[in-house]
Design a protein around this motif. Structure first.
Motif, mmCIF file in Angstrom:
data_model
loop_
_atom_site.group_PDB
_atom_site.id
_atom_site.type_symbol
_atom_site.label_atom_id
_atom_site.label_comp_id
_atom_site.label_asym_id
_atom_site.label_seq_id
_atom_site.Cartn_x
_atom_site.Cartn_y
_atom_site.Cartn_z
ATOM 1 N N MET A 101 -2.880 1.842 -4.477
ATOM 2 C CA MET A 101 -2.222 0.560 -4.640
ATOM 3 C C MET A 101 -0.993 0.678 -5.547
ATOM 4 O O MET A 101 0.036 0.086 -5.273
ATOM 5 N N ILE A 102 -1.112 1.472 -6.612
ATOM 6 C CA ILE A 102 0.008 1.640 -7.528
ATOM 7 C C ILE A 102 1.162 2.361 -6.838
ATOM 8 O O ILE A 102 2.326 2.108 -7.114
ATOM 9 N N TRP A 103 0.834 3.264 -5.903
ATOM 10 C CA TRP A 103 1.877 3.992 -5.180
ATOM 11 C C TRP A 103 2.701 3.057 -4.301
ATOM 12 O O TRP A 103 3.912 3.204 -4.197
ATOM 13 N N LEU A 104 2.037 2.078 -3.709
ATOM 14 C CA LEU A 104 2.745 1.102 -2.886
ATOM 15 C C LEU A 104 3.708 0.283 -3.741
ATOM 16 O O LEU A 104 4.858 0.058 -3.352
ATOM 17 N N LEU A 105 3.265 -0.108 -4.909
ATOM 18 C CA LEU A 105 4.112 -0.861 -5.821
ATOM 19 C C LEU A 105 5.311 -0.019 -6.269
ATOM 20 O O LEU A 105 6.446 -0.510 -6.305
ATOM 21 N N LEU A 106 5.076 1.232 -6.593
ATOM 22 C CA LEU A 106 6.168 2.117 -6.993
ATOM 23 C C LEU A 106 7.152 2.351 -5.849
ATOM 24 O O LEU A 106 8.367 2.409 -6.064
ATOM 25 N N LEU A 107 6.637 2.474 -4.645
ATOM 26 C CA LEU A 107 7.484 2.673 -3.478
ATOM 27 C C LEU A 107 8.369 1.448 -3.233
ATOM 28 O O LEU A 107 9.580 1.578 -2.993
ATOM 29 N N VAL A 108 7.796 0.275 -3.323
ATOM 30 C CA VAL A 108 8.567 -0.959 -3.150
ATOM 31 C C VAL A 108 9.617 -1.077 -4.251
ATOM 32 O O VAL A 108 10.776 -1.417 -3.982
ATOM 33 N N LEU A 109 9.247 -0.787 -5.487
ATOM 34 C CA LEU A 109 10.180 -0.829 -6.596
ATOM 35 C C LEU A 109 11.331 0.162 -6.393
ATOM 36 O O LEU A 109 12.492 -0.148 -6.650
ATOM 37 N N PHE A 110 10.997 1.339 -5.898
ATOM 38 C CA PHE A 110 12.016 2.346 -5.619
ATOM 39 C C PHE A 110 13.030 1.838 -4.600
ATOM 40 O O PHE A 110 14.237 1.968 -4.794
ATOM 41 N N PHE A 111 12.550 1.238 -3.516
ATOM 42 C CA PHE A 111 13.466 0.758 -2.486
ATOM 43 C C PHE A 111 14.275 -0.445 -2.965
ATOM 44 O O PHE A 111 15.434 -0.609 -2.578
ATOM 45 N N ILE A 112 13.709 -1.262 -3.807
ATOM 46 C CA ILE A 112 14.474 -2.372 -4.389
ATOM 47 C C ILE A 112 15.607 -1.838 -5.251
ATOM 48 O O ILE A 112 16.744 -2.315 -5.182
ATOM 49 N N MET A 113 15.321 -0.827 -6.053
ATOM 50 C CA MET A 113 16.351 -0.249 -6.914
ATOM 51 C C MET A 113 17.431 0.449 -6.080
ATOM 52 O O MET A 113 18.617 0.367 -6.384
ATOM 53 N N GLN A 114 17.032 1.128 -5.014
ATOM 54 C CA GLN A 114 18.003 1.773 -4.131
ATOM 55 C C GLN A 114 18.907 0.735 -3.475
ATOM 56 O O GLN A 114 20.106 0.945 -3.319
ATOM 57 N N SER A 115 18.342 -0.387 -3.083
ATOM 58 C CA SER A 115 19.132 -1.460 -2.489
ATOM 59 C C SER A 115 20.126 -2.018 -3.496
ATOM 60 O O SER A 115 21.271 -2.323 -3.145
ATOM 61 N N ALA A 116 19.718 -2.156 -4.744
ATOM 62 C CA ALA A 116 20.618 -2.659 -5.781
ATOM 63 C C ALA A 116 21.786 -1.703 -5.979
ATOM 64 O O ALA A 116 22.937 -2.133 -6.112
ATOM 65 N N VAL A 117 21.525 -0.417 -5.990
ATOM 66 C CA VAL A 117 22.591 0.576 -6.139
ATOM 67 C C VAL A 117 23.555 0.488 -4.955
ATOM 68 O O VAL A 117 24.776 0.518 -5.128
ATOM 69 N N LEU A 118 23.009 0.363 -3.756
ATOM 70 C CA LEU A 118 23.853 0.262 -2.568
ATOM 71 C C LEU A 118 24.738 -0.976 -2.633
ATOM 72 O O LEU A 118 25.939 -0.909 -2.352
ATOM 73 N N LEU A 119 24.167 -2.094 -3.026
ATOM 74 C CA LEU A 119 24.945 -3.322 -3.112
ATOM 75 C C LEU A 119 26.026 -3.226 -4.183
ATOM 76 O O LEU A 119 27.135 -3.729 -4.001
#
Length: 51
Positions: free
Chosen positions: A1-19
């Protein structure tokens, strides 16, 4: 479960960098300013190292 949360957080941060990169601008005016700054830097470097 923690891995899913970390994965989602990672993609959110990547999206912020892209934007942020997209928002930085890639229009003709900012490119012209960047070109001028590069030319000025290279001219200064050439003057400093050609002596």
């Amino acid at each position: 479960m923690i891995w899913l949360l970390l994965l989602v957080l990672f993609f959110i941060m990547q999206s912020a960098v892209l934007l942020c990169c997209l928002a930085a601008g890639n229009d003709a005016a900012s490119q012209a300013i960047s070109d001028i700054e590069q030319i000025e830097y290279l001219q200064g470097w050439m003057e400093k190292h050609s002596a």
